[in-house]
Design a protein around this motif. Structure first.
Motif, PDB file in Angstrom:
ATOM      1  N   LYS A 275       3.306  30.838  66.045  1.00 58.19           N
ATOM      2  CA  LYS A 275       3.739  30.190  64.794  1.00 58.19           C
ATOM      3  C   LYS A 275       3.042  28.853  64.594  1.00 58.19           C
ATOM      4  N   ALA A 276       2.730  28.145  65.663  1.00 60.53           N
ATOM      5  CA  ALA A 276       2.013  26.869  65.552  1.00 60.53           C
ATOM      6  C   ALA A 276       0.635  27.090  64.940  1.00 60.53           C
ATOM      7  N   TYR A 277      -0.055  28.110  65.404  1.00 58.82           N
ATOM      8  CA  TYR A 277      -1.366  28.431  64.832  1.00 58.82           C
ATOM      9  C   TYR A 277      -1.230  28.929  63.374  1.00 58.82           C
ATOM     10  N   GLU A 278      -0.200  29.675  63.087  1.00 66.65           N
ATOM     11  CA  GLU A 278       0.015  30.185  61.723  1.00 66.65           C
ATOM     12  C   GLU A 278       0.318  29.051  60.753  1.00 66.65           C
ATOM     13  N   ASP A 279       1.115  28.080  61.176  1.00 63.73           N
ATOM     14  CA  ASP A 279       1.441  26.942  60.306  1.00 63.73           C
ATOM     15  C   ASP A 279       0.200  26.088  60.030  1.00 63.73           C
ATOM     16  N   GLN A 280      -0.588  25.878  61.083  1.00 63.39           N
ATOM     17  CA  GLN A 280      -1.826  25.107  60.897  1.00 63.39           C
ATOM     18  C   GLN A 280      -2.779  25.819  59.936  1.00 63.39           C
ATOM     19  N   HIS A 281      -2.856  27.119  60.066  1.00 62.85           N
ATOM     20  CA  HIS A 281      -3.713  27.905  59.157  1.00 62.85           C
ATOM     21  C   HIS A 281      -3.210  27.833  57.720  1.00 62.85           C
ATOM     22  N   ALA A 282      -1.907  27.828  57.472  1.00 61.27           N
ATOM     23  CA  ALA A 282      -1.338  27.737  56.118  1.00 61.27           C
ATOM     24  C   ALA A 282      -1.656  26.385  55.489  1.00 61.27           C
ATOM     25  N   ILE A 283      -1.625  25.316  56.293  1.00 55.93           N
ATOM     26  CA  ILE A 283      -1.951  23.981  55.770  1.00 55.93           C
ATOM     27  C   ILE A 283      -3.426  23.918  55.352  1.00 55.93           C
ATOM     28  N   GLU A 284      -4.291  24.418  56.213  1.00 54.38           N
ATOM     29  CA  GLU A 284      -5.726  24.416  55.897  1.00 54.38           C
ATOM     30  C   GLU A 284      -6.032  25.308  54.682  1.00 54.38           C
ATOM     31  N   ARG A 285      -5.311  26.395  54.542  1.00 46.58           N
ATOM     32  CA  ARG A 285      -5.538  27.298  53.400  1.00 46.58           C
ATOM     33  C   ARG A 285      -5.147  26.640  52.088  1.00 46.58           C
ATOM     34  N   ASP A 286      -4.029  25.917  52.051  1.00 45.75           N
ATOM     35  CA  ASP A 286      -3.606  25.231  50.826  1.00 45.75           C
ATOM     36  C   ASP A 286      -4.594  24.130  50.449  1.00 45.75           C
ATOM     37  N   ALA A 287      -5.077  23.398  51.464  1.00 41.18           N
ATOM     38  CA  ALA A 287      -6.060  22.343  51.190  1.00 41.18           C
ATOM     39  C   ALA A 287      -7.366  22.940  50.663  1.00 41.18           C
ATOM     40  N   TYR A 288      -7.736  24.103  51.174  1.00 46.76           N
ATOM     41  CA  TYR A 288      -8.967  24.770  50.723  1.00 46.76           C
ATOM     42  C   TYR A 288      -8.840  25.198  49.254  1.00 46.76           C
ATOM     43  N   LYS A 289      -7.728  25.778  48.891  1.00 50.23           N
ATOM     44  CA  LYS A 289      -7.537  26.230  47.508  1.00 50.23           C
ATOM     45  C   LYS A 289      -7.571  25.052  46.545  1.00 50.23           C
ATOM     46  N   LYS A 290      -6.966  23.943  46.935  1.00 50.28           N
ATOM     47  CA  LYS A 290      -6.958  22.758  46.073  1.00 50.28           C
ATOM     48  C   LYS A 290      -8.371  22.203  45.892  1.00 50.28           C
ATOM     49  N   ALA A 291      -9.145  22.150  46.976  1.00 44.24           N
ATOM     50  CA  ALA A 291     -10.508  21.624  46.899  1.00 44.24           C
ATOM     51  C   ALA A 291     -11.407  22.550  46.078  1.00 44.24           C
ATOM     52  N   VAL A 292     -11.220  23.855  46.215  1.00 48.80           N
ATOM     53  CA  VAL A 292     -12.035  24.813  45.450  1.00 48.80           C
ATOM     54  C   VAL A 292     -11.755  24.692  43.961  1.00 48.80           C
ATOM     55  N   SER A 293     -10.503  24.544  43.584  1.00 49.30           N
ATOM     56  CA  SER A 293     -10.163  24.402  42.160  1.00 49.30           C
ATOM     57  C   SER A 293     -10.730  23.124  41.568  1.00 49.30           C
ATOM     58  N   GLU A 294     -10.851  22.086  42.383  1.00 46.04           N
ATOM     59  CA  GLU A 294     -11.394  20.818  41.885  1.00 46.04           C
ATOM     60  C   GLU A 294     -12.916  20.891  41.739  1.00 46.04           C
ATOM     61  N   VAL A 295     -13.579  21.529  42.692  1.00 47.78           N
ATOM     62  CA  VAL A 295     -15.045  21.549  42.684  1.00 47.78           C
ATOM     63  C   VAL A 295     -15.605  22.703  41.865  1.00 47.78           C
ATOM     64  N   LEU A 296     -15.042  23.892  42.027  1.00 51.05           N
ATOM     65  CA  LEU A 296     -15.609  25.094  41.428  1.00 51.05           C
ATOM     66  C   LEU A 296     -14.810  25.626  40.244  1.00 51.05           C
ATOM     67  N   GLY A 297     -13.561  25.267  40.119  1.00 52.88           N
ATOM     68  CA  GLY A 297     -12.744  25.802  39.031  1.00 52.88           C
ATOM     69  C   GLY A 297     -12.261  27.201  39.358  1.00 52.88           C
ATOM     70  N   ASP A 298     -12.325  28.091  38.359  1.00 53.76           N
ATOM     71  CA  ASP A 298     -11.889  29.465  38.542  1.00 53.76           C
ATOM     72  C   ASP A 298     -12.998  30.260  39.231  1.00 53.76           C
ATOM     73  N   VAL A 299     -12.763  30.570  40.515  1.00 57.84           N
ATOM     74  CA  VAL A 299     -13.800  31.227  41.306  1.00 57.84           C
ATOM     75  C   VAL A 299     -13.993  32.675  40.868  1.00 57.84           C
ATOM     76  N   SER A 300     -12.974  33.307  40.294  1.00 61.85           N
ATOM     77  CA  SER A 300     -13.095  34.712  39.903  1.00 61.85           C
ATOM     78  C   SER A 300     -14.118  34.930  38.790  1.00 61.85           C
ATOM     79  N   LYS A 301     -14.436  33.895  38.043  1.00 62.55           N
ATOM     80  CA  LYS A 301     -15.400  34.023  36.954  1.00 62.55           C
ATOM     81  C   LYS A 301     -16.836  33.770  37.412  1.00 62.55           C
ATOM     82  N   LEU A 302     -17.021  33.371  38.640  1.00 64.82           N
ATOM     83  CA  LEU A 302     -18.370  33.055  39.145  1.00 64.82           C
ATOM     84  C   LEU A 302     -19.011  34.297  39.732  1.00 64.82           C
TER      85      LEU A 302
END
Length: 302
Positions: A275-302
């Motif tokens: 669970k410790a590894y799973e929680d760390q992975h969830a935090i990194e995943r949320d940060a990744y999605k936020k950064a992608v939306s700021e830099v790239l916008g809607d990735v599905s259209k690319l």
């Protein structure tokens, strides 16, 4: 008596001349058998026959014939009708019909074989990969081959072996310098692109690699956020740094052996440790999605 006989003869001769005019020699022959009064009458007949000739002409050229001929002239009406029809048809504007040529039939995708579909996908993907500048290798032997113009093979290897260690070291230094210059040019080229273009090109490169295209790498752009590390890969990283993957003789395991050992070790972890590894992975995943939306916008259209 002679006068009455002459008049009768004159009437008979006059009727003959009217129906069938007698020649002048016949009239003279008749005058021989009559007396002077009759001769005078015959002369009168001659004058009468000469006056009667224009009457015959007038009868021939009767006005009825002229009128009948004039009535039988419908030709002028027909010609006028034709002329008018021609003029009316000439005045109509001629509209040219534009006939559209049928478009060439494109080959439907359904009729293509799997091999043809694969080639079409490769061709369309290669148009999106972007032609990145090549970065020279840091290997001295590769630099020797490229600089000396030798061909890769036994001949180049023999020439490389004939070099002294100092000469080989010079080629190693040249290789490092050329690589540093190449990396600078590569970074300059990447910064001149939009991050969205780089992301789309990397997607096409991944797809081409799955289709079997070799020697194709991802474009390295520090502006694009990196994906979070998978849970098992994060566990392997931590165990590798701790030096847990060792052989029985005390040496480090190879990569393949370390991955197998890491999979078995992760399966033996408790639920709390996982669970410790799973929680760390969830935090990194949320940060990744936020950064992608700021830099790239809607990735599905690319």
């Amino acid at each position: 008596m002679a006068m009455s006989f002459g008049r009768v003869l004159a009437r008979n001769i006059l009727t003959l001349t009217k129906s069938n005019p007698l020649p002048l020699c016949r009239i003279h022959a008749i005058n021989r058998f009559i007396d002077n009064p009759l001769r005078a009458a015959a002369i009168g007949i001659r004058f009468g026959s000469t006056k009667a000739s224009p009457e015959a002409k007038t009868t021939k050229a009767s006005p009825k014939a002229k009128t009948t001929k004039a009535v039988k002239k419908p030709i002028t009406k027909k010609t006028v009708g034709k002329a008018t029809s021609k003029t009316t048809t000439a005045k109509k504007p001629v509209v040219k019909k534009t006939v559209k040529k049928p478009a060439p039939k494109e080959k439907s995708v359904k009729s293509l074989t799997p091999e043809q579909l694969k080639r079409v996908k490769k061709r369309t993907l290669k148009e999106r990969i972007l032609d990145a500048p090549k970065v020279p290798s840091s290997n001295g032997y590769s630099t020797f081959v490229s600089l000396e113009g030798a061909t890769v093979g036994t001949e180049a290897a023999e020439k490389w072996k004939t070099l002294t260690p100092e000469q080989q070291q010079e080629f190693h230094q040249k290789a490092r310098l050329l690589r540093d210059v190449g990396l600078q040019e590569y970074g300059k080229w990447v910064r001149g692109l939009d991050p969205k273009e780089v992301y789309s090109a990397n997607k096409a490169r991944k797809h081409l690699k799955r289709l079997g295209v070799k020697k194709i790498t991802q474009i390295s752009d520090p502006r694009i956020p990196k994906r979070p590390t998978p849970i098992t890969a994060a566990f392997l990283r931590d165990q590798w740094k701790a030096g847990a993957f060792l052989n029985p003789d005390g040496t480090k395991m190879g990569c393949v052996a370390a991955m197998r050992a890491s999979r078995d070790a992760f399966a033996k972890l408790t639920a709390a440790e996982k669970k410790a590894y799973e929680d760390q992975h969830a935090i990194e995943r949320d940060a990744y999605k936020k950064a992608v939306s700021e830099v790239l916008g809607d990735v599905s259209k690319l």
